[in-house]
Design a protein around this motif. Structure first.
Motif, PDB file in Angstrom:
ATOM      1  N   THR A 164      52.473  -8.573  52.017  1.00 22.54           N
ATOM      2  CA  THR A 164      53.277  -7.619  52.100  1.00 22.54           C
ATOM      3  C   THR A 164      54.136  -7.356  53.105  1.00 22.54           C
ATOM      4  O   THR A 164      54.776  -7.687  53.515  1.00 22.54           O
ATOM      5  CB  THR A 164      51.732  -6.162  52.286  1.00 22.54           C
ATOM      6  OG1 THR A 164      50.253  -6.322  51.560  1.00 22.54           O
ATOM      7  CG2 THR A 164      52.037  -5.026  52.255  1.00 22.54           C
TER       8      THR A 164
ATOM      9  N   LEU B 133      47.120  -2.425  54.834  1.00 22.74           N
ATOM     10  CA  LEU B 133      47.107  -3.520  55.243  1.00 22.74           C
ATOM     11  C   LEU B 133      45.790  -3.872  55.417  1.00 22.74           C
ATOM     12  O   LEU B 133      45.512  -5.327  54.461  1.00 22.74           O
ATOM     13  CB  LEU B 133      47.571  -4.325  56.590  1.00 22.74           C
ATOM     14  CG  LEU B 133      49.436  -3.957  56.691  1.00 22.74           C
ATOM     15  CD1 LEU B 133      49.840  -4.534  58.123  1.00 22.74           C
ATOM     16  CD2 LEU B 133      50.102  -5.362  55.251  1.00 22.74           C
TER      17      LEU B 133
ATOM     18  N   GLU C  75      53.402  -9.068  56.638  1.00 18.54           N
ATOM     19  CA  GLU C  75      52.029  -9.731  56.289  1.00 18.54           C
ATOM     20  C   GLU C  75      51.639 -10.535  55.816  1.00 18.54           C
ATOM     21  O   GLU C  75      51.486 -10.174  54.620  1.00 18.54           O
ATOM     22  CB  GLU C  75      50.763  -8.891  56.863  1.00 18.54           C
ATOM     23  CG  GLU C  75      51.354  -7.981  58.483  1.00 18.54           C
ATOM     24  CD  GLU C  75      51.666  -9.182  59.341  1.00 18.54           C
ATOM     25  OE1 GLU C  75      50.292  -9.701  59.495  1.00 18.54           O
ATOM     26  OE2 GLU C  75      52.215  -8.901  59.849  1.00 18.54           O
TER      27      GLU C  75
END
Length: 550
Positions: free
Chosen positions: A82, A60, A94
């Protein structure tokens, strides 16, 4: 792919312990057979399903970094969402960056109060991921008995059978082996929808059917027309009635309504169209009214994950079935073994390291889209990796997002353990790292080296097992390669009078796999045990290897 240490050769380093709860740990080295049994996706955490959160967090972070300007003066993409799921649990979902960031084709950002941030429910132009929806619609028609895979297309669509296309089969359209050209500028060369459709029907193959793999939008445009011919129903209605409605997808479809514009990610700035937002980016699909077999679908990360879970479940989700299990199996079967590197099922791409990263295996399935979208399904671990970006906003020329695609897939793969059979693990920090046994007692006769190995390495990577007869010159006795099997194997090497053995990690130029592991090292000769590394851990010397525990 006994010493209280598992010895690891990999560039994908796991150094933190698993954070599993309830005694469960997600295992990369225990692949599943058959379909998943998750009824519906549920929200959760990596820890809840036995994943290590650290590699996911690192992935991330990489995605977020790609939304920042780099040396080029602009980011790799304006924004992204994502989503990672494992065993039916969404472990991360996210957003980062901006759904709308630019007002024209330059790198000049809009004032922040005029931008639109990415959110979890941002709607994306899926681009070529639309091909999966078309393929599912087609295979639903197959279930109804409307055609056989080896039927010539011209039997069902006579106008297609001109200019050398009479023998092209439905299967060849689905697997991109029809011989058709990759693309035609339908939108600019022909004045209206009928003439654009006729151009596809009239095109001449560039290769004899079945002799080459050429990824072609024309294949899927033709399949969309076939589905309509078989059913008497337009493609968008077939998608709605056969896929999105049964799966409960509210934001997935063609030509999204204006009421959803504020949730749609912008795509490219195009002359005459401005910043494209809320209508399909692909010019050919746009010129066909926004509904085409190759492009035109819009969706969110969560709803795309629902489709992915339905495939992992063997064609059903929440008690609603869109495909039979045998049909899904067929769609995930490689029909292109004659074209190495271009593995392809019926609609689904298979085994593509360049975006599937360390989730790659002959069973891994998915697709990408030109606008910056990615779907990866890993049946072996029952996992889903989705990265949706608006990478063409505001320009298609700002670079490839494939590193971001791999980072996301790698993060999920690394979050799953390759469990040490005994003790800890070791991994090299770079190519050329070696793990060497101590010098063995010199006595005549054969030596047998036995160890367990787990190998998941990119093509071009290997662990070379070497022996030395004099302590100075090394000779190759075995090479460990391969990926996608995800199972431990027992390795035996018999050689004459070696005084030491070593494992040398050779790093190629590929994208990297999950790793190669060796365990339970034991060396014997006719008189007995020369080295049992479990009992004598100091009998192994590391240069460039470091300890990991999973």
């Amino acid at each position: 792919m006994r010493i209280p240490a598992l010895l690891v050769a990999t560039t994908l380093v796991i150094t933190t312990p698993a954070h599993a709860t309830g005694g469960h740990e997600a295992r990369f080295d225990r692949p599943h057979d058959g379909w998943a049994h998750s009824s519906v996706l549920r929200a959760g955490t990596p820890e809840r399903v036995g994943l290590d959160p650290a590699p996911i967090d690192a992935a991330l972070d990489r995605v977020e970094q790609y939304t920042r300007p780099d040396a080029t003066g602009h980011p790799l993409f304006a924004g992204a969402v994502t989503l990672l799921a494992h065993e039916g649990t969404v472990v991360t979902h996210e957003p980062t960056g901006w759904a709308v960031r630019y007002g024209d084709g330059s790198a000049v950002e809009l004032p922040e109060d005029q931008r639109v941030p990415m959110t979890r429910d941002t709607i994306f132009d899926l681009a070529s991921i639309s091909k999966l929806f078309t393929s599912i619609v087609v295979m639903r028609q197959h279930e109804l008995g409307r055609f056989e895979l080896d039927d010539p297309v011209a039997e069902h669509l006579p106008e297609f059978g001109v200019n050398g296309k009479s023998s092209i089969t439905v299967e060849q359209l689905l697997t991109h082996t029809s011989g058709l050209v990759a693309w035609l500028p339908l939108w600019s060369r022909y004045p209206d929808v009928p003439s654009r459709v006729k151009a596809v029907m009239d095109t001449t193959p560039v290769n004899p059917p079945g002799t080459a793999y050429v990824y072609s939008d024309l294949n899927l445009i033709t399949l969309g027309l076939l589905a309509q011919k078989w059913s008497g129903t337009p493609l968008d209605v077939l998608v709605r009635e056969g896929i999105t409605a049964p799966l409960g997808l509210k934001d997935t479809g063609y030509n999204p309504p204006a009421s959803k514009l504020d949730r749609i990610a912008a795509t490219e700035y195009q002359a005459g169209r401005g910043v494209v937002r809320g209508v399909v980016h692909d010019e050919n699909a746009w010129s066909l009214g926004g509904v085409a077999g190759h492009a035109g679908m819009f969706s969110t990360a969560r709803e795309l994950a629902v489709l992915g879970q339905a495939i992992l479940n063997g064609g059903s989700y929440g008690g609603r079935r869109i495909l039979r299990p045998d049909t899904v199996e067929l769609m995930l079967t490689d029909f292109n073994q004659a074209f190495p590197g271009n593995s392809h099922g019926l609609g689904f791409e298979l085994d593509q390291r360049w975006y599937m990263g360390a989730l790659t295996s002959p069973r891994a399935a998915g697709h990408t889209g030109f606008t910056g979208t990615t779907l990866v399904l890993d049946p072996l671990s029952r996992s889903i990796a989705i990265l949706l970006t608006n990478r063409v906003h505001p320009s298609r020329d700002w670079g490839s997002i494939n590193p971001a695609r791999r980072a996301v897939a790698n993060g999920l793969a690394q979050a799953m353990a390759v469990k040490p059979r005994h003790g800890t693990a070791h991994t090299p920090t770079a190519g050329g790292a070696t793990l060497t046994t101590r010098a063995l007692e010199q006595r005549p006769g054969q030596r047998k080296l036995v160890f367990d190995a787990f190998v998941d390495l990119d093509p071009g990577d290997s662990v070379v097992v070497e022996a030395t007869d004099d302590g100075a010159t090394w000779r190759e006795v075995r090479v460990l390669t391969g990926y996608g099997q995800r199972r431990w194997q027992r390795v035996e090497v018999v050689t004459e009078a070696a005084v030491a053995f070593r494992w040398r990690y050779v790093q190629g130029t590929g994208y990297g796999g999950r790793g190669a592991y060796v365990d339970s090292v034991r060396i014997t000769d006719r008189r007995g045990v020369l080295l049992d590394a479990e009992r004598e851990p100091v009998g192994l010397h590391s240069e460039g290897w470091r300890v990991a525990d999973r």
